[in-house]
Scaffold this active site. Structure first.
Site, PDB file in Angstrom:
ATOM      1  N   HIS A  77       0.819  -1.220   0.000  1.00 13.96           N
ATOM      2  CA  HIS A  77       0.000   0.000   0.000  1.00 13.96           C
ATOM      3  C   HIS A  77       0.851   1.268   0.000  1.00 13.96           C
ATOM      4  O   HIS A  77       0.724   2.116  -0.881  1.00 13.96           O
ATOM      5  CB  HIS A  77      -0.936  -0.010   1.206  1.00 13.96           C
ATOM      6  CG  HIS A  77      -1.830  -1.200   1.248  1.00 13.96           C
ATOM      7  ND1 HIS A  77      -2.658  -1.532   0.205  1.00 13.96           N
ATOM      8  CD2 HIS A  77      -2.029  -2.146   2.204  1.00 13.96           C
ATOM      9  CE1 HIS A  77      -3.330  -2.624   0.506  1.00 13.96           C
ATOM     10  NE2 HIS A  77      -2.963  -3.016   1.711  1.00 13.96           N
ATOM     11  N   CYS A 131      -7.043  -6.860   3.532  1.00 17.17           N
ATOM     12  CA  CYS A 131      -8.327  -6.753   4.221  1.00 17.17           C
ATOM     13  C   CYS A 131      -9.428  -7.508   3.478  1.00 17.17           C
ATOM     14  O   CYS A 131     -10.509  -7.736   4.026  1.00 17.17           O
ATOM     15  CB  CYS A 131      -8.724  -5.287   4.384  1.00 17.17           C
ATOM     16  SG  CYS A 131      -8.750  -4.359   2.846  1.00 17.17           S
TER      17      CYS A 131
END
Length: 451
Positions: free
Chosen positions: A10, A42
């Site tokens: 990320h 996630c």
């Protein structure tokens, strides 16, 4: 300007894109140990549970996209050493075994985190898996197909979402956690008690306030049970979700870190070495509810910090606004949002708080349908500054956690929220929005205490 980026999930992806967008003349080299970038961990539980059919959707960028922007992408390359005095990194090509060096003007450390692997007897038994990256997600799917009894160790977000995924698919699921409540970091007891009851009603075994003493294995080395001081729980598959630690060994004793190894950065994402920037799960964050540093590994923090690396790589330009660790969860029909301190966590940060809990309908009773909303507001004693909040309903009220997050970031008081202007329309809310009502309960509590 020559920039070397180490790690590209990320924070790394956001840093590379922003650097190249704002400084197209920069030379950017990326070194990533995996064969993919930007994986949304996630979404693992959704992938495991079959909600996400095509895992390609869990990647929001690719080596090809970053290369098309001008980055030199080196997948399956491991950085082995950093000589920060001479500004040189030593890299191993994991496919060929070749080792080489590359110099840099600016180094971006976005090496992320790795699951904590506790030193428990039997930890190396077969069918004990971790849950962090894409390859591990595929391994979980593969091994769970023939597993009937699955034990999840760790009752945080990832663990709970896996519990739901496996319970929905008909597995016999046991959740083991050393704390006395699930989701202990994010929610107080008023919320977790409801969720725990619901899990048990669905056949999930909760082994809370129990630490794992041993993983029991058969003669072939495959795990068969998880042993705690209270009992033994049969298992065909165990998944460890006990937390994460920063992946920062490369910079040990080279930049300032917290005791747990999280890199300390300033508001422009600079480390104590002016040529090294860092972002994401490898870093400590500025935690707005307390005004201090904390280790909070979340993708939301990572993408923001990574983008700020790109904004500030040449000169300090845009400051980091800090975080409230705002998060959301969907669990068996419950929509849950949380931000900032809980009543339970506040004492650990040295903050004296009071709180109120309110249950109300999200919209008027004269509408054809409505749903109950359970809310909690946590505020600092003496200043009435809002430092946290939690909200849960069968109706999707999770965006209100973002509103509470903004209240915390902007140091708003309970009075500010009690009387702030929110719209009223019967389809959506009441003449007083439920967040107004929540804060008004806190104001009334303070009025009575002041008598």
């Amino acid at each position: 300007m020559k920039v070397v980026v180490v790690g590209c999930t990320h924070a790394g992806t956001a840093a590379v894109k922003t650097i190249l967008n704002e400084h197209p003349d920069a030379s950017v080299s990326v070194y990533e140990r995996n064969d993919n970038v930007s994986f949304l961990s996630c979404g693992i539980a959704l992938y495991v549970g079959g909600v996400v059919k095509d895992p390609a959707g869990l990647f929001y960028s690719s080596p090809e996209e970053l290369a098309s922007m001008g980055a030199k992408i080196n997948m399956e390359h491991n950085v082995k050493n950093i000589d920060n005095e001479n500004k040189v990194v030593v890299i191993e090509n994991l496919k060929t075994g070749e080792t080489f060096e590359e110099s840099y003007d600016k180094l971006v450390m976005t090496t992320g985190s790795w699951p904590i692997i506790p030193p428990i007897d039997g930890i190396n038994s077969e069918n004990i898996l971790l849950c962090k990256n894409y390859n591990q997600a595929n391994e979980i799917i593969k091994e769970s197909k023939n597993a009937k009894k699955i034990v999840i160790v760790g009752g945080g977000y990832i663990g709970i979402e896996l519990v739901e995924a496996f319970a929905e698919s008909g597995k016999q699921v046991t959740l083991v956690d050393g704390l006395d409540r699930i989701l202990n970091k994010y929610l107080d007891a008023e919320f977790t008690s409801v969720l725990e009851h619901d899990l048990q009603e669905r056949g999930v075994t909760l082994a809370l306030n129990q630490t794992v003493e041993k993983f029991v294995a058969n003669e072939s080395g495959a795990v068969t049970a998880v042993k705690t001081p209270v009992g033994e729980y049969e298992a065909d598959l165990v998944i460890l979700c006990v937390g994460f630690k920063p992946n920062t060994d490369l910079l040990k004793d080279k930049v300032e870190m917290l005791p747990n190894g999280a890199i300390v950065v300033d508001e422009y994402m600079r480390t104590s070495d002016e040529a090294i920037f860092a972002a994401g799960d490898s870093c400590a964050v500025h935690y707005n509810p307390t005004g201090g540093s904390a280790y909070i590994p979340l993708a939301t923090n990572a993408v923001r910090m990574g983008a700020l690396v790109g904004k500030n790589i040449v000169s300090p330009t845009v400051k980091y606004r800090g975080t409230q660790a705002t998060s959301g969860l969907y669990l068996f029909g419950f929509n849950i949002g949380s931000t900032g301190l809980t009543e339970n966590s506040a004492p650990h940060f040295g903050v004296e708080v009071r709180s109120v809990v309110v249950e109300d309908n999200y919209r008027p009773e004269f509408m054809p349908t409505t749903e109950k909303v359970t809310m909690k507001l946590v505020y600092e004693v003496g200043t009435n500054r809002i430092v946290g909040g939690q909200i849960m309903s069968k109706y999707d009220v999770t965006q209100s956690a973002n509103t509470l997050s903004l209240c915390v970031q902007n140091k708003m008081t309970i009075e500010d929220l009690a009387y702030v202007d929110f719209f009223f329309q019967p389809h959506f809310d009441r003449p007083w929005n439920y967040l107004n009502i929540l804060a008004q309960a806190a104001v009334e509590q303070e009025r009575k205490l002041a008598k």
